[in-house]
Design a protein around this motif. Sequence first.
Motif, PDB file in Angstrom:
ATOM      1  N   VAL A 131     -16.324 -31.540  22.766  1.00  0.00           N
ATOM      2  CA  VAL A 131     -16.546 -30.105  22.900  1.00  0.00           C
ATOM      3  C   VAL A 131     -15.916 -29.594  24.192  1.00  0.00           C
ATOM      4  CG1 VAL A 131     -18.306 -28.312  23.182  1.00  0.00           C
ATOM      5  CG2 VAL A 131     -18.638 -30.123  21.489  1.00  0.00           C
ATOM      6  N   ALA A 132     -16.121 -30.334  25.292  1.00  0.00           N
ATOM      7  CA  ALA A 132     -15.568 -29.925  26.590  1.00  0.00           C
ATOM      8  C   ALA A 132     -14.043 -29.906  26.555  1.00  0.00           C
ATOM      9  CB  ALA A 132     -16.065 -30.858  27.688  1.00  0.00           C
ATOM     10  N   GLU A 133     -13.452 -30.897  25.899  1.00  0.00           N
ATOM     11  CA  GLU A 133     -11.984 -30.937  25.812  1.00  0.00           C
ATOM     12  C   GLU A 133     -11.443 -29.740  25.028  1.00  0.00           C
ATOM     13  OE1 GLU A 133      -9.330 -34.184  25.794  1.00  0.00           O
ATOM     14  OE2 GLU A 133     -10.955 -35.567  25.261  1.00  0.00           O
ATOM     15  N   LYS A 134     -12.099 -29.402  23.950  1.00  0.00           N
ATOM     16  CA  LYS A 134     -11.661 -28.233  23.175  1.00  0.00           C
ATOM     17  C   LYS A 134     -11.779 -26.961  24.000  1.00  0.00           C
ATOM     18  CE  LYS A 134     -12.928 -30.248  18.694  1.00  0.00           C
ATOM     19  NZ  LYS A 134     -13.900 -30.193  17.563  1.00  0.00           N
ATOM     20  N   MET A 135     -12.872 -26.845  24.753  1.00  0.00           N
ATOM     21  CA  MET A 135     -13.013 -25.695  25.647  1.00  0.00           C
ATOM     22  C   MET A 135     -11.885 -25.668  26.669  1.00  0.00           C
ATOM     23  SD  MET A 135     -17.106 -25.671  26.504  1.00  0.00           S
ATOM     24  CE  MET A 135     -16.972 -24.259  27.622  1.00  0.00           C
ATOM     25  N   ALA A 146      -9.012 -22.800  27.341  1.00  0.00           N
ATOM     26  CA  ALA A 146      -8.775 -22.179  28.646  1.00  0.00           C
ATOM     27  C   ALA A 146      -7.305 -22.298  29.035  1.00  0.00           C
ATOM     28  CB  ALA A 146      -9.664 -22.833  29.699  1.00  0.00           C
ATOM     29  N   TYR A 147      -6.702 -23.454  28.751  1.00  0.00           N
ATOM     30  CA  TYR A 147      -5.293 -23.659  29.091  1.00  0.00           C
ATOM     31  C   TYR A 147      -4.411 -22.630  28.368  1.00  0.00           C
ATOM     32  CZ  TYR A 147      -0.764 -25.987  29.498  1.00  0.00           C
ATOM     33  OH  TYR A 147       0.560 -26.272  29.748  1.00  0.00           O
ATOM     34  N   SER A 176     -14.688 -29.018  37.496  1.00  0.00           N
ATOM     35  CA  SER A 176     -14.852 -29.506  36.124  1.00  0.00           C
ATOM     36  C   SER A 176     -13.510 -29.844  35.484  1.00  0.00           C
ATOM     37  CB  SER A 176     -15.580 -28.464  35.273  1.00  0.00           C
ATOM     38  OG  SER A 176     -16.942 -28.393  35.613  1.00  0.00           O
ATOM     39  N   PHE A 177     -12.509 -29.011  35.717  1.00  0.00           N
ATOM     40  CA  PHE A 177     -11.200 -29.284  35.129  1.00  0.00           C
ATOM     41  C   PHE A 177     -10.589 -30.553  35.729  1.00  0.00           C
ATOM     42  CE2 PHE A 177     -10.951 -24.552  34.110  1.00  0.00           C
ATOM     43  CZ  PHE A 177     -11.259 -24.762  32.776  1.00  0.00           C
ATOM     44  N   TYR A 178     -10.770 -30.756  37.034  1.00  0.00           N
ATOM     45  CA  TYR A 178     -10.274 -31.999  37.633  1.00  0.00           C
ATOM     46  C   TYR A 178     -11.027 -33.215  37.084  1.00  0.00           C
ATOM     47  CZ  TYR A 178      -7.380 -29.494  41.018  1.00  0.00           C
ATOM     48  OH  TYR A 178      -6.421 -28.707  41.616  1.00  0.00           O
ATOM     49  N   ASN A 179     -12.321 -33.057  36.819  1.00  0.00           N
ATOM     50  CA  ASN A 179     -13.077 -34.166  36.246  1.00  0.00           C
ATOM     51  C   ASN A 179     -12.605 -34.487  34.835  1.00  0.00           C
ATOM     52  OD1 ASN A 179     -14.593 -34.469  38.555  1.00  0.00           O
ATOM     53  ND2 ASN A 179     -16.297 -33.219  37.830  1.00  0.00           N
ATOM     54  N   LYS A 227      -5.151 -35.966  30.922  1.00  0.00           N
ATOM     55  CA  LYS A 227      -4.350 -34.885  30.331  1.00  0.00           C
ATOM     56  C   LYS A 227      -3.980 -33.850  31.390  1.00  0.00           C
ATOM     57  CE  LYS A 227      -6.291 -35.498  25.714  1.00  0.00           C
ATOM     58  NZ  LYS A 227      -7.073 -34.896  24.606  1.00  0.00           N
ATOM     59  N   LYS A 228      -2.682 -33.605  31.486  1.00  0.00           N
ATOM     60  CA  LYS A 228      -2.150 -32.736  32.532  1.00  0.00           C
ATOM     61  C   LYS A 228      -2.609 -31.281  32.389  1.00  0.00           C
ATOM     62  CE  LYS A 228       0.566 -35.522  34.968  1.00  0.00           C
ATOM     63  NZ  LYS A 228       0.483 -35.664  36.438  1.00  0.00           N
ATOM     64  N   GLU A 229      -2.959 -30.878  31.175  1.00  0.00           N
ATOM     65  CA  GLU A 229      -3.407 -29.504  30.997  1.00  0.00           C
ATOM     66  C   GLU A 229      -4.635 -29.208  31.857  1.00  0.00           C
ATOM     67  OE1 GLU A 229      -1.523 -30.676  27.018  1.00  0.00           O
ATOM     68  OE2 GLU A 229      -2.743 -31.613  28.601  1.00  0.00           O
ATOM     69  N   TYR A 230      -5.517 -30.191  31.972  1.00  0.00           N
ATOM     70  CA  TYR A 230      -6.725 -29.980  32.762  1.00  0.00           C
ATOM     71  C   TYR A 230      -6.415 -29.974  34.254  1.00  0.00           C
ATOM     72  CZ  TYR A 230      -8.656 -31.233  28.213  1.00  0.00           C
ATOM     73  OH  TYR A 230      -8.932 -31.291  26.871  1.00  0.00           O
ATOM     74  N   GLN A 231      -5.435 -30.765  34.651  1.00  0.00           N
ATOM     75  CA  GLN A 231      -4.999 -30.716  36.047  1.00  0.00           C
ATOM     76  C   GLN A 231      -4.416 -29.338  36.365  1.00  0.00           C
ATOM     77  OE1 GLN A 231      -1.358 -32.733  37.086  1.00  0.00           O
ATOM     78  NE2 GLN A 231      -2.179 -33.390  39.069  1.00  0.00           N
ATOM     79  N   TRP A 232      -3.624 -28.814  35.452  1.00  0.00           N
ATOM     80  CA  TRP A 232      -3.046 -27.484  35.648  1.00  0.00           C
ATOM     81  C   TRP A 232      -4.147 -26.446  35.815  1.00  0.00           C
ATOM     82  CZ3 TRP A 232      -3.362 -22.749  33.287  1.00  0.00           C
ATOM     83  CH2 TRP A 232      -2.382 -21.813  33.619  1.00  0.00           C
ATOM     84  N   LEU A 233      -5.185 -26.537  35.012  1.00  0.00           N
ATOM     85  CA  LEU A 233      -6.287 -25.596  35.098  1.00  0.00           C
ATOM     86  C   LEU A 233      -7.002 -25.701  36.443  1.00  0.00           C
ATOM     87  CD1 LEU A 233      -7.726 -25.966  31.497  1.00  0.00           C
ATOM     88  CD2 LEU A 233      -6.931 -23.820  32.520  1.00  0.00           C
ATOM     89  N   GLY A 234      -7.208 -26.921  36.913  1.00  0.00           N
ATOM     90  CA  GLY A 234      -7.827 -27.084  38.221  1.00  0.00           C
ATOM     91  C   GLY A 234      -7.013 -26.415  39.309  1.00  0.00           C
TER      92      GLY A 234
END
Length: 642
Positions: free
Chosen positions: A205-209, A213-214, A239-242, A249-256
């Motif tokens: 669920v968190a990954e889909k969220m 966001a990305y 949270s995005f860095y976690n 996944k780099k998308e979450y790094q980008w969001l952070g």
Amino acid sequence: MRNSRILFICLIFLYRQLCQAQSHYPGQHQGKFALNDKFTPAVYAFDLHNVRLLDGRFKDNMLREQAWLRRLNTRQLLHSFRNNAGIFDANEGGYFLIKKYGGWESLDCDLRGHTTGHLLSGLALMYAQTGDEYYKLKSDSLVKGLAEVQAVLNQEGYLSAFPQELINRNIAGKSVWAPWYTLHKIFSGLIDQYLYCDNQQALNVAEKMGMWAYKKLQNVDSNQRSIMLRNEFGGINESFYNLYAITGKKEYQWLGQFFYHNEIIDLLKQRKDILAPKHANTFIPKLLGLTRNYELDGLGDSDTIAKFFWDTVIEHHTFATGSNSDKEHFFKPDELSKHLTGYTGETCNVYNMLKLTKHLFTHTREMKYIEYYEKALFNHILGQQDPATGMVSYFLPMLAGAHKVYSTPENSFWCCVGSGFENHAKYGESIYYHDDNGVFINLFIASQLNWKEKGLTLQQETSFPASGQTRFIITTAPTQPLALHFRFPSWAKSMSVLLNGKPQKIKTSAGSYSTLSRIWKPNDIVEISFPMELQLKATNDNSSKVSITYGPIVLAGKQGSVQMESPAPYSDPNKYNDYYTYQYNVPANIVTKLDINNQNIAESIEAMADQPLTFKAKKEGIILQPLYNIHHERYVVYWDLK
């Protein structure tokens, strides 16, 4: 499996654990972890599953928290989410009306849903702290309900109790109350569910969220981004860095990195105290994200900035209790005595400062971080909870003659209620740390440590701070030599160590560690004594305005309950901020001055026989007790010296 995954979130994200996790769970952690090869932690956090609280005041608080967690209704918590998705809660083919929670969970409050996120974290932490399957089962039902809402919404992974219109308003710079802040709580709760409860659905669920966001933020230009980041977004960057650390996944790094707030952080780079008059709980989490980025990818000055911020807050903006702020905002540095109001010490600020403190301690092992942690934990967090009801306070008032004011079971749900669900579920997380060769014992809290990898089980028995003594029993001993590092607190005038009843000669000084290293045997006993004494702590801008401490414990003068409002405030479900309308009605005859001999405090203040942690100001007849023990009564923390 669970222990390896929990190490991701233990605020250090160490190389060895991350590499182990990558090799153990290749299907779950795709890609490479982009780690900072220059970052070497000084100490490691223990998994919360490996620490159990024993009987004492902290466990009492935890038990009261458990009772509240059990009372909260899953259907009511999910109602606003289901309402947003158009899902009706059906029972045997018919619809029924669900009682709605009030306050910040009201259906017309922009922050609705934040409590469910906090609760997911609180339940996960409580499961880890106790091993009680009830908290995992209740967590599972909440996660399942949220997954259903996400699927029905069918908005590329978006999940919340409010529509995306609130996000759109934020991006457009229109008035809205902190939608990303609320999403952060949900993200954080889902990640904690994955880490502490092995809930793969929560991570999904968190990954889909995260992917929603990305996509949502890809087309936000720099001007829009600057405007939207002025709105409170909590620790969404953390949270995005976690998520990035867990998945690679780099998308979450980008969001952070997207939530790096240049307008604030770039000024801190210049080592300027820019805190006043900023909203403190908006400010502090920005540094948590910055610190996580340093631990993962090592932006060169991130750690330096975080340490400067921490030093600035502690040295120039912090009360004797470890709390900060007035009406939720930082004030000018070194003006503590001008801000002793009924709205000081927001609990969420302390919650976030403790999180940042844990990061920085693992980076450096500097004693100052644990000294602060102890101060804030005992004087603020421990005393936030009302022993009579289990409810919690938003503020810790420094106003002479004020008193603590608590939440209600169903009509408050402020941010400090949410962080409170976590505060009282994770007392075991900073008692012990370790390196490769030994254990660092930092807090004197009755507890048991099970270091499985080393074959060590250690039990700490103590009534601290009622007594300046603590006792450690080796229940299970490793076969190899192991060091035990005992904190010699800076507030202790001396420290003695006995090993199986024999005095040990240990060369050390206050503010450092005393170390015993040997091949331990089952039933070895180490006894530590550190006499405590009374001290006066002046505000940094007025030497005649002082608080009184006994060891690390802030003592407050009991002033009775005359003219205290009844019933308690904060009970109107339609008012979100009614704490600012609360009048303390301090009686004119409150005693605020004490005649104390600075050179010999014991001449002016005496310990009460057979009453632990109870003192009396001789001339004035005022009874002094730990602030954390004073409830439903007026008190004075800061005194004017005669």
